[in-house]
Design a protein around this motif. Structure first.
Motif, PDB file in Angstrom:
ATOM      1  N   TYR A  17       0.600  -1.104  -0.166  1.00  0.00           N
ATOM      2  CA  TYR A  17       0.033   0.257   0.106  1.00  0.00           C
ATOM      3  C   TYR A  17       0.907   1.182   0.394  1.00  0.00           C
ATOM      4  CZ  TYR A  17      -4.157  -2.616   0.899  1.00  0.00           C
ATOM      5  OH  TYR A  17      -5.324  -3.169   0.732  1.00  0.00           O
ATOM      6  N   LEU A  18       1.700   1.658   0.900  1.00  0.00           N
ATOM      7  CA  LEU A  18       2.879   2.776   0.891  1.00  0.00           C
ATOM      8  C   LEU A  18       3.583   2.523  -0.254  1.00  0.00           C
ATOM      9  CD1 LEU A  18       3.417   2.631   4.483  1.00  0.00           C
ATOM     10  CD2 LEU A  18       1.748   3.666   3.472  1.00  0.00           C
ATOM     11  N   MET A  25       1.369  10.020  -3.965  1.00  0.00           N
ATOM     12  CA  MET A  25       1.603  11.368  -3.827  1.00  0.00           C
ATOM     13  C   MET A  25       2.428  12.939  -4.565  1.00  0.00           C
ATOM     14  SD  MET A  25       2.757  10.275  -0.032  1.00  0.00           S
ATOM     15  CE  MET A  25       2.711  11.413   0.752  1.00  0.00           C
ATOM     16  N   PHE A  26       3.333  12.329  -5.528  1.00  0.00           N
ATOM     17  CA  PHE A  26       3.948  13.115  -6.195  1.00  0.00           C
ATOM     18  C   PHE A  26       2.827  13.640  -7.065  1.00  0.00           C
ATOM     19  CE2 PHE A  26       7.401  11.191  -3.728  1.00  0.00           C
ATOM     20  CZ  PHE A  26       7.914  12.629  -3.199  1.00  0.00           C
ATOM     21  N   ILE A  56      -6.797  12.164  -2.720  1.00  0.00           N
ATOM     22  CA  ILE A  56      -7.476  11.684  -2.798  1.00  0.00           C
ATOM     23  C   ILE A  56      -7.807  10.076  -2.373  1.00  0.00           C
ATOM     24  CG2 ILE A  56     -10.084  11.309  -2.114  1.00  0.00           C
ATOM     25  CD1 ILE A  56     -10.689  13.858  -2.989  1.00  0.00           C
ATOM     26  N   THR A  57      -6.986   9.320  -3.569  1.00  0.00           N
ATOM     27  CA  THR A  57      -6.177   7.744  -3.231  1.00  0.00           C
ATOM     28  C   THR A  57      -5.282   7.807  -2.488  1.00  0.00           C
ATOM     29  OG1 THR A  57      -7.317   8.002  -5.041  1.00  0.00           O
ATOM     30  CG2 THR A  57      -6.114   5.736  -4.840  1.00  0.00           C
ATOM     31  N   ALA A  58      -4.551   8.676  -2.855  1.00  0.00           N
ATOM     32  CA  ALA A  58      -2.992   9.119  -1.983  1.00  0.00           C
ATOM     33  C   ALA A  58      -2.928   9.184  -0.314  1.00  0.00           C
ATOM     34  CB  ALA A  58      -1.890   9.570  -2.751  1.00  0.00           C
ATOM     35  N   MET A  59      -3.989   9.384  -0.252  1.00  0.00           N
ATOM     36  CA  MET A  59      -4.409   9.419   1.512  1.00  0.00           C
ATOM     37  C   MET A  59      -5.015   9.214   2.151  1.00  0.00           C
ATOM     38  SD  MET A  59      -5.348  13.719   1.666  1.00  0.00           S
ATOM     39  CE  MET A  59      -6.766  13.672   0.952  1.00  0.00           C
ATOM     40  N   TRP A  60      -6.343   7.288   1.256  1.00  0.00           N
ATOM     41  CA  TRP A  60      -6.867   6.912   1.524  1.00  0.00           C
ATOM     42  C   TRP A  60      -5.986   5.415   1.828  1.00  0.00           C
ATOM     43  CZ3 TRP A  60      -8.353   2.088  -0.887  1.00  0.00           C
ATOM     44  CH2 TRP A  60      -9.068   1.247   0.284  1.00  0.00           C
ATOM     45  N   LYS A  64      -4.635   3.752   4.798  1.00  0.00           N
ATOM     46  CA  LYS A  64      -4.944   1.692   5.055  1.00  0.00           C
ATOM     47  C   LYS A  64      -3.376   1.604   5.135  1.00  0.00           C
ATOM     48  CE  LYS A  64      -8.337  -1.001   3.877  1.00  0.00           C
ATOM     49  NZ  LYS A  64      -8.511  -1.396   5.164  1.00  0.00           N
ATOM     50  N   GLY A  65      -2.956   1.793   4.552  1.00  0.00           N
ATOM     51  CA  GLY A  65      -1.329   1.007   4.206  1.00  0.00           C
ATOM     52  C   GLY A  65      -0.112   0.772   6.328  1.00  0.00           C
ATOM     53  N   ILE A  66      -1.238   2.662   6.616  1.00  0.00           N
ATOM     54  CA  ILE A  66      -0.260   2.473   8.264  1.00  0.00           C
ATOM     55  C   ILE A  66      -0.814   1.247   9.451  1.00  0.00           C
ATOM     56  CG2 ILE A  66      -0.184   4.543   9.986  1.00  0.00           C
ATOM     57  CD1 ILE A  66       1.897   4.083   8.110  1.00  0.00           C
ATOM     58  N   GLN A  67      -2.721   1.474   8.312  1.00  0.00           N
ATOM     59  CA  GLN A  67      -3.471   0.887   9.534  1.00  0.00           C
ATOM     60  C   GLN A  67      -2.961  -0.664   9.288  1.00  0.00           C
ATOM     61  OE1 GLN A  67      -7.329   0.933   7.803  1.00  0.00           O
ATOM     62  NE2 GLN A  67      -8.219   0.388  10.110  1.00  0.00           N
ATOM     63  N   THR A  68      -2.467  -1.025   8.344  1.00  0.00           N
ATOM     64  CA  THR A  68      -2.431  -2.399   7.727  1.00  0.00           C
ATOM     65  C   THR A  68      -0.829  -2.724   7.955  1.00  0.00           C
ATOM     66  OG1 THR A  68      -3.218  -2.827   6.277  1.00  0.00           O
ATOM     67  CG2 THR A  68      -1.774  -4.448   6.403  1.00  0.00           C
ATOM     68  N   LEU A  69      -0.237  -1.598   8.471  1.00  0.00           N
ATOM     69  CA  LEU A  69       1.810  -1.959   8.968  1.00  0.00           C
ATOM     70  C   LEU A  69       0.878  -1.900  10.495  1.00  0.00           C
ATOM     71  CD1 LEU A  69       3.619   0.220   7.511  1.00  0.00           C
ATOM     72  CD2 LEU A  69       3.522  -2.653   7.318  1.00  0.00           C
ATOM     73  N   MET A  70       0.334  -1.266  11.352  1.00  0.00           N
ATOM     74  CA  MET A  70      -0.381  -1.323  12.582  1.00  0.00           C
ATOM     75  C   MET A  70      -0.628  -2.590  13.270  1.00  0.00           C
ATOM     76  SD  MET A  70       1.232   1.073  14.600  1.00  0.00           S
ATOM     77  CE  MET A  70       2.675   1.684  13.438  1.00  0.00           C
ATOM     78  N   LYS A  71      -1.319  -2.906  12.068  1.00  0.00           N
ATOM     79  CA  LYS A  71      -2.472  -4.406  12.484  1.00  0.00           C
ATOM     80  C   LYS A  71      -1.488  -5.625  12.715  1.00  0.00           C
ATOM     81  CE  LYS A  71      -6.996  -6.403  10.758  1.00  0.00           C
ATOM     82  NZ  LYS A  71      -7.444  -6.318   9.015  1.00  0.00           N
TER      83      LYS A  71
END
Length: 76
Positions: A17-18, A25-26, A56-60, A64-71
């Motif tokens: 995801y990241l 983002m660029f 908006i897709t980059a932010m989402w 999602k990537g940070i959430q999955t990493l924390m999971k």
């Protein structure tokens, strides 16, 4: 007390995801900037909305990537 281990499947998915997020983002601000440089072009609104959608897709995907990493590190 048992030590928790990293769930590798979620870790790899979060990194994917990241990895997708980084170019978006660029790309989003570049597309928005190019649309603002040509306001008289017939595709102005299409290019502007495309740039906003990319941002908006980059932010989402970042969320999602940070959430999955924390999971994968701390999750159940």
């Amino acid at each position: 007390m048992e030590q928790q281990h990293t769930k590798k499947r979620f870790l790899v998915q979060g990194i994917k995801y990241l990895a997708i997020t980084l170019p978006l983002m660029f790309m989003g601000p570049i597309v928005i900037n190019s649309s603002f440089k040509n306001p008289d072009h017939p595709l102005y609104y299409f290019v502007l909305s495309l740039g906003i959608f990319i941002c908006i897709t980059a932010m989402w995907l970042f969320y999602k990537g940070i959430q999955t990493l924390m999971k994968s590190l701390f999750g159940k």
